[in-house]
Design an enzyme around this catalytic site. Structure first.
Site, PDB file in Angstrom:
ATOM      1  N   SER A   1     -21.455  39.207   9.414  1.00 22.43           N
ATOM      2  CA  SER A   1     -20.788  37.956   9.077  1.00 22.43           C
ATOM      3  C   SER A   1     -19.277  38.151   9.026  1.00 22.43           C
ATOM      4  O   SER A   1     -18.792  39.209   8.615  1.00 22.43           O
ATOM      5  CB  SER A   1     -21.286  37.458   7.715  1.00 22.43           C
ATOM      6  OG  SER A   1     -20.794  36.155   7.450  1.00 22.43           O
ATOM      7  N   PRO A   2     -18.515  37.146   9.428  1.00 22.37           N
ATOM      8  CA  PRO A   2     -17.052  37.242   9.313  1.00 22.37           C
ATOM      9  C   PRO A   2     -16.628  37.397   7.857  1.00 22.37           C
ATOM     10  O   PRO A   2     -17.076  36.640   6.999  1.00 22.37           O
ATOM     11  CB  PRO A   2     -16.564  35.897   9.876  1.00 22.37           C
ATOM     12  CG  PRO A   2     -17.700  35.398  10.715  1.00 22.37           C
ATOM     13  CD  PRO A   2     -18.937  35.889  10.047  1.00 22.37           C
TER      14      PRO A   2
ATOM     15  N   GLN B   1     -14.267  34.632  15.673  1.00 23.31           N
ATOM     16  CA  GLN B   1     -14.304  33.381  14.914  1.00 23.31           C
ATOM     17  C   GLN B   1     -12.894  32.792  14.881  1.00 23.31           C
ATOM     18  O   GLN B   1     -12.002  33.323  14.228  1.00 23.31           O
ATOM     19  CB  GLN B   1     -14.817  33.611  13.493  1.00 23.31           C
ATOM     20  CG  GLN B   1     -15.049  32.307  12.746  1.00 23.31           C
ATOM     21  CD  GLN B   1     -15.483  32.521  11.303  1.00 23.31           C
ATOM     22  OE1 GLN B   1     -14.698  32.999  10.501  1.00 23.31           O
ATOM     23  NE2 GLN B   1     -16.713  32.159  10.989  1.00 23.31           N
TER      24      GLN B   1
ATOM     25  N   ARG C   1     -21.917  40.568   2.547  1.00 22.95           N
ATOM     26  CA  ARG C   1     -21.609  41.614   1.564  1.00 22.95           C
ATOM     27  C   ARG C   1     -22.512  42.843   1.658  1.00 22.95           C
ATOM     28  O   ARG C   1     -22.071  43.953   1.391  1.00 22.95           O
ATOM     29  CB  ARG C   1     -21.638  41.030   0.148  1.00 22.95           C
ATOM     30  CG  ARG C   1     -20.429  40.147  -0.155  1.00 22.95           C
ATOM     31  CD  ARG C   1     -20.541  39.485  -1.517  1.00 22.95           C
ATOM     32  NE  ARG C   1     -19.335  38.756  -1.854  1.00 22.95           N
ATOM     33  CZ  ARG C   1     -19.047  37.527  -1.437  1.00 22.95           C
ATOM     34  NH1 ARG C   1     -19.899  36.900  -0.632  1.00 22.95           N
ATOM     35  NH2 ARG C   1     -17.925  36.927  -1.801  1.00 22.95           N
TER      36      ARG C   1
ATOM     37  N   TYR D   1     -11.742  24.784   5.256  1.00 23.07           N
ATOM     38  CA  TYR D   1     -10.628  24.972   6.174  1.00 23.07           C
ATOM     39  C   TYR D   1     -10.422  23.724   7.027  1.00 23.07           C
ATOM     40  O   TYR D   1     -11.044  22.695   6.797  1.00 23.07           O
ATOM     41  CB  TYR D   1     -10.853  26.233   7.010  1.00 23.07           C
ATOM     42  CG  TYR D   1     -10.864  27.492   6.163  1.00 23.07           C
ATOM     43  CD1 TYR D   1      -9.809  27.787   5.297  1.00 23.07           C
ATOM     44  CD2 TYR D   1     -11.952  28.370   6.189  1.00 23.07           C
ATOM     45  CE1 TYR D   1      -9.823  28.928   4.503  1.00 23.07           C
ATOM     46  CE2 TYR D   1     -11.972  29.509   5.395  1.00 23.07           C
ATOM     47  CZ  TYR D   1     -10.909  29.780   4.545  1.00 23.07           C
ATOM     48  OH  TYR D   1     -10.927  30.904   3.754  1.00 23.07           O
TER      49      TYR D   1
END
Length: 352
Positions: free
Chosen positions: A21-22, A98, A322, A178
């Site tokens: 994951s980013p 991304q 994580r 965002y």
């Protein structure tokens, strides 16, 4: 079908359903990824993940959240990314970038300095968003229609740079509060023109950007979008799962291949709503009701949990954040736990 089944998106084949994951590393200078990014992303490729996704990568200097974020708006950045892309490919993994613009969540200090707003003297910049709004104690300006067109061009230019750098896929970050999220959620968007008001108008900026990027990248290159499936806010303006399903249908019609179903961004999620796999039902709902591939996120931390998501057809990719920080070799360890026979880097075979 299981966690280690290959999957195909257009001309891209992933060797398994595990994606990195980013995650922001706040370790760049002038937007240029460096040795930290090479090791961070490269080690997860060595560790067996089928797809590596970069952290949020800004399409312009004003798109950054902090001065330590990465970008891809100039040649130096593009060249640095190519070094990382080539290494990931050498490990048998694929890599996506991304693309992102922070909007009114930008111009912040490094996390080690508390993520407080930057002053002009510290290199801060004027923030702009769908509407004049206050986040982090700073009031942003409303973007003009002309500026929105310029932003779309910046995303297209960044996408073309990503293609030239050798990336296998592009993901637009349209969640977590965002810029794209600041347009499609009525919590922030108070515009009265063609980019505000109705849901059709509020999603227009994202949809038009998708259309323009899809038109310039290779037909065989998948295009993905991460959205905040819900706002986690109890207000009439809040974005909902039903809205996300409608948006996902339109994105699919415009050439998007996968939706990563995340959530939140404008407020802290209450702890009672966060538990292992808490956002997986969003991915399942979009997959079932839209007929589009989805990526599942949200406290996915062990091999059996990840495998069940795929076996039960709740999502098509398991996008692990994580746990990948705690264990760069999550995929190798997961294969061993699930008794799956996968290719081990020859340098590490004596440990497995």
């Amino acid at each position: 079908m299981n966690l280690f089944s290959p999957i195909i998106f257009r001309n891209l084949t992933l060797k398994n359903r595990i994606a990195l994951s980013p995650m922001q590393q706040y370790s760049a200078k002038d937007g240029v990824p460096g040795n930290w990014h090479l090791v961070h992303l490269g080690s997860r490729a060595v560790g067996g993940a089928g797809l590596i996704i970069t952290e949020c990568t800004a399409v312009s200097p004003e798109g950054l959240a902090t001065l330590s974020d990465v970008g891809i708006w100039n040649d130096e950045q593009q060249t640095a990314w190519k070094t990382i892309v080539d290494f990931v490919h050498e490990q048998g993994a694929k890599i996506g970038i991304q693309l992102w613009h922070a909007g009114t969540k930008g111009s912040l200090k490094h996390p080690n300095e508390g993520m407080k707003p930057l002053t002009t003297e510290e290199g801060g910049w004027a923030l702009k968003s769908s509407s004049a709004t206050e986040i982090n104690g700073v009031i942003s300006q409303e973007l003009t229609v002309e500026e929105i067109q310029e932003l779309k061009t910046e995303f297209v230019d960044a996408a073309l740079r990503a293609v030239d750098a050798g990336f296998d896929t592009i993901e637009l970050h349209a969640g977590h509060g965002y810029l794209f999220h600041q347009f499609y959620s009525a919590v922030i968007n108070k515009r009265q023109d063609e980019y505000g008001g109705s849901l059709e108008n509020r999603i227009r900026f994202l949809v038009e950007t998708v259309q323009e990027i899809r038109n310039v990248i290779p037909d065989g290159m998948p295009l993905m979008v991460r959205i905040s499936t819900v706002d986690y806010m109890e207000t009439p303006e809040a974005w909902t799962l039903e809205n996300s399903i409608e948006l996902s249908k339109i994105l699919k019609q415009n050439g998007v291949d996968l939706i990563t179903a995340s959530g939140g961004g404008f407020t802290n999620v209450s702890k009672d709503r966060v538990f292992p796999g808490y956002q997986v039902p969003f991915a399942r709902a979009i997959k079932e009701q839209v007929g589009i591939a989805t990526g599942a996120v949200g406290m996915i931390t062990d091999a059996n949990q990840a495998n069940e998501i795929i076996v039960d057809d709740q999502a098509d990719l398991v996008i692990i954040a994580r746990e990948h920080l705690r264990d760069p070799y999550f995929a190798l360890h997961a294969a061993k736990e699930l008794e799956m026979d996968i290719e081990i880097p020859w340098q590490y075979k004596r440990a497995f």
